[in-house]
Scaffold this active site. Sequence first.
Site, PDB file in Angstrom:
ATOM      1  N   HIS A  16     -29.917  -6.249 -38.741  1.00  9.21           N
ATOM      2  CA  HIS A  16     -30.523  -5.162 -37.978  1.00  9.21           C
ATOM      3  C   HIS A  16     -31.996  -5.483 -37.755  1.00  9.21           C
ATOM      4  CE1 HIS A  16     -32.301  -1.218 -37.178  1.00  9.21           C
ATOM      5  NE2 HIS A  16     -31.095  -0.820 -36.795  1.00  9.21           N
ATOM      6  N   ASP A  18     -34.812  -3.879 -37.744  1.00  6.71           N
ATOM      7  CA  ASP A  18     -35.759  -3.367 -38.733  1.00  6.71           C
ATOM      8  C   ASP A  18     -35.616  -4.099 -40.069  1.00  6.71           C
ATOM      9  OD1 ASP A  18     -36.825  -1.477 -36.973  1.00  6.71           O
ATOM     10  OD2 ASP A  18     -35.315   0.018 -37.511  1.00  6.71           O
ATOM     11  N   LYS A  19     -34.388  -4.469 -40.405  1.00 11.57           N
ATOM     12  CA  LYS A  19     -34.173  -5.200 -41.652  1.00 11.57           C
ATOM     13  C   LYS A  19     -34.623  -6.651 -41.546  1.00 11.57           C
ATOM     14  CE  LYS A  19     -33.481  -2.406 -44.495  1.00 11.57           C
ATOM     15  NZ  LYS A  19     -34.496  -2.412 -45.529  1.00 11.57           N
ATOM     16  N   GLU A  44     -47.056  -6.336 -42.423  1.00 13.98           N
ATOM     17  CA  GLU A  44     -46.176  -5.648 -41.484  1.00 13.98           C
ATOM     18  C   GLU A  44     -45.639  -6.657 -40.462  1.00 13.98           C
ATOM     19  OE1 GLU A  44     -45.647  -2.655 -42.292  1.00 13.98           O
ATOM     20  OE2 GLU A  44     -47.392  -2.251 -43.554  1.00 13.98           O
ATOM     21  N   GLU A  57     -53.119  -6.965 -44.314  1.00 11.58           N
ATOM     22  CA  GLU A  57     -54.272  -7.334 -45.128  1.00 11.58           C
ATOM     23  C   GLU A  57     -53.811  -8.093 -46.363  1.00 11.58           C
ATOM     24  OE1 GLU A  57     -54.420  -4.421 -42.494  1.00 11.58           O
ATOM     25  OE2 GLU A  57     -53.690  -3.797 -44.454  1.00 11.58           O
ATOM     26  N   LYS A 176     -24.214  -1.770 -38.344  1.00 10.06           N
ATOM     27  CA  LYS A 176     -24.548  -0.503 -38.995  1.00 10.06           C
ATOM     28  C   LYS A 176     -23.262   0.117 -39.526  1.00 10.06           C
ATOM     29  CE  LYS A 176     -27.737   2.104 -37.064  1.00 10.06           C
ATOM     30  NZ  LYS A 176     -28.494   2.957 -36.105  1.00 10.06           N
ATOM     31  N   PHE A 243     -20.784  -4.742 -28.001  1.00 11.88           N
ATOM     32  CA  PHE A 243     -21.979  -4.896 -28.820  1.00 11.88           C
ATOM     33  C   PHE A 243     -22.247  -6.398 -28.982  1.00 11.88           C
ATOM     34  CE2 PHE A 243     -24.061  -3.396 -33.094  1.00 11.88           C
ATOM     35  CZ  PHE A 243     -25.281  -3.903 -32.676  1.00 11.88           C
ATOM     36  N   ASP A 251     -33.118  -4.548 -29.698  1.00 12.34           N
ATOM     37  CA  ASP A 251     -33.964  -3.422 -30.093  1.00 12.34           C
ATOM     38  C   ASP A 251     -35.092  -3.974 -30.952  1.00 12.34           C
ATOM     39  OD1 ASP A 251     -34.936  -0.891 -30.520  1.00 12.34           O
ATOM     40  OD2 ASP A 251     -33.408  -0.310 -31.963  1.00 12.34           O
ATOM     41  N   ALA A 252     -36.305  -3.574 -30.695  1.00 11.99           N
ATOM     42  CA  ALA A 252     -37.434  -4.044 -31.493  1.00 11.99           C
ATOM     43  C   ALA A 252     -37.295  -3.598 -32.945  1.00 11.99           C
ATOM     44  CB  ALA A 252     -38.750  -3.527 -30.906  1.00 11.99           C
ATOM     45  N   ARG A 257     -39.009   0.966 -41.343  1.00  8.88           N
ATOM     46  CA  ARG A 257     -38.394   2.060 -40.577  1.00  8.88           C
ATOM     47  C   ARG A 257     -37.046   2.495 -41.143  1.00  8.88           C
ATOM     48  NH1 ARG A 257     -39.092   1.422 -34.090  1.00  8.88           N
ATOM     49  NH2 ARG A 257     -37.686  -0.326 -34.428  1.00  8.88           N
ATOM     50  N   LYS A 258     -36.595   1.878 -42.217  1.00  4.48           N
ATOM     51  CA  LYS A 258     -35.298   2.238 -42.787  1.00  4.48           C
ATOM     52  C   LYS A 258     -35.452   2.665 -44.241  1.00  4.48           C
ATOM     53  CE  LYS A 258     -32.587   1.779 -39.276  1.00  4.48           C
ATOM     54  NZ  LYS A 258     -33.700   2.099 -38.340  1.00  4.48           N
ATOM     55  N   LYS A 278     -45.201  -5.061 -49.344  1.00  8.33           N
ATOM     56  CA  LYS A 278     -46.288  -4.599 -50.209  1.00  8.33           C
ATOM     57  C   LYS A 278     -46.184  -5.233 -51.590  1.00  8.33           C
ATOM     58  CE  LYS A 278     -46.458  -0.152 -47.839  1.00  8.33           C
ATOM     59  NZ  LYS A 278     -46.200   1.308 -47.917  1.00  8.33           N
ATOM     60  N   LYS A 282     -49.289  -1.602 -54.995  1.00  5.15           N
ATOM     61  CA  LYS A 282     -49.070  -0.450 -54.126  1.00  5.15           C
ATOM     62  C   LYS A 282     -48.014   0.442 -54.777  1.00  5.15           C
ATOM     63  CE  LYS A 282     -51.190  -3.156 -51.010  1.00  5.15           C
ATOM     64  NZ  LYS A 282     -51.868  -4.413 -51.410  1.00  5.15           N
ATOM     65  N   ASP A 284     -46.565   2.923 -53.644  1.00  4.60           N
ATOM     66  CA  ASP A 284     -45.420   3.184 -52.772  1.00  4.60           C
ATOM     67  C   ASP A 284     -44.201   2.418 -53.262  1.00  4.60           C
ATOM     68  OD1 ASP A 284     -46.584   4.901 -50.981  1.00  4.60           O
ATOM     69  OD2 ASP A 284     -47.109   3.357 -49.529  1.00  4.60           O
TER      70      ASP A 284
END
Length: 401
Positions: A16, A18-19, A44, A57, A176, A243, A251-252, A257-258, A278, A282, A284
């Site tokens: 995918h 995003d992955k 990123e 960074e 998916k 598909f 798709d970008a 995003r997941k 990260k 961090k 997060d």
Amino acid sequence: MRTDYLFTSESVSEGHPDKVADQISDSIVDLFLSKDPEARIACETLTTTQLVVLAGEIRCKGVYEDGEWAPGAKEEIEATVRKTVKDIGYAQSGFHWERFEFINRLHGQSAHIAQGVDANANKDEGAGDQGIMFGYATDETPDLMPATLYYSHKILEKMAADRHSGAAPFLEPDAKSQVTLRYEGSLPVAATAVVVSTQHAPGYDEGEKEAELHAYVKRVVAEVIPPVLLRETEYFINPTGSFEIGGPDGDAGLTGRKIIVDTYGGAAPHGGGAFSGKDPTKVDRSAAYISRYLAKNVVAAGLATRCTIQLAYAIGVSKPLSLYVDTHETGTVGDDKIEAAILGLPKLGGLTPRAIRTHLGLNKPIYKPTAAYGHFGRKAEGDFFPWERTDLVDDLKAALG
């Protein structure tokens, strides 16, 4: 608390878009940590048709110091990115590991962030950012994960394994899944719907080849989900039809995003921060991992059948601002007592960022495997997925008498 309901979770494959971005970002984290365990990374990734862009960074000995790139560092970063895409399986006209354009816009970490985060003679290491992080565990599955997400991940993991081995040569990397379960008495009793959309080779959208693809997906589902849950299941396989165009060409993709796929499939809260790209200063990332570790050990110790834990931090401050435990009325002791027990365990070091990294051993290149099929509910093995260990069970039991 409702006990009878329908609930759904989704997962996405390693292909995918995003992955793809998440895996690239975490391959950079691993590269830097392999050279400098105290590296600072916020990487990123953007992926689209024949393009990968890195931004963020960094600070890393032997890679980027004092505003300068080490000789060969940029080339090593690009080689790492291309290998990551190759390993996923992208050699398509719209996205090919050898031919995509690569842009590196990583640059030095802000000195103003560094002064608040780095330890010195006067203070302990501070949190890399403010934020709230959640951990969750439930006894629905052996891995103490929500069953809807657990099965969604396993379907795609099996399909990816078959694609890589050649057992399912008609599959392409992007896919998916989605699983809906009916719960009665808070336990899953039936899979009412399973959705699988998978990128495929030309021709597998009609006739015998389409039937072959559908039959294959149903076999995979039957291997993953117990038969007792499949007696009333409605299947939606490639419901839009063809598909063939997928991945970053279709798709970008962007890092982070997941986050619900990464965590608990919507069965528990999420603080909002992404993990991939990260370094473990961090919170997060690291505080989300320790929160899962704590929640899992609470359930594994038999102190509850469900547990949610929240931690909160301020940038530059080492001590957590709050610890909150909620066992959803399933606890055998009071939630406040579990909170006190956790904070009183010396080995956890007060849950400071440094203590978390030390206890879980997070300053290592262990992150790329987390970037597909979930950060939680995985097998703790060697240095990998240490937050999935249940080695705090005896300590919690002893603390709670």
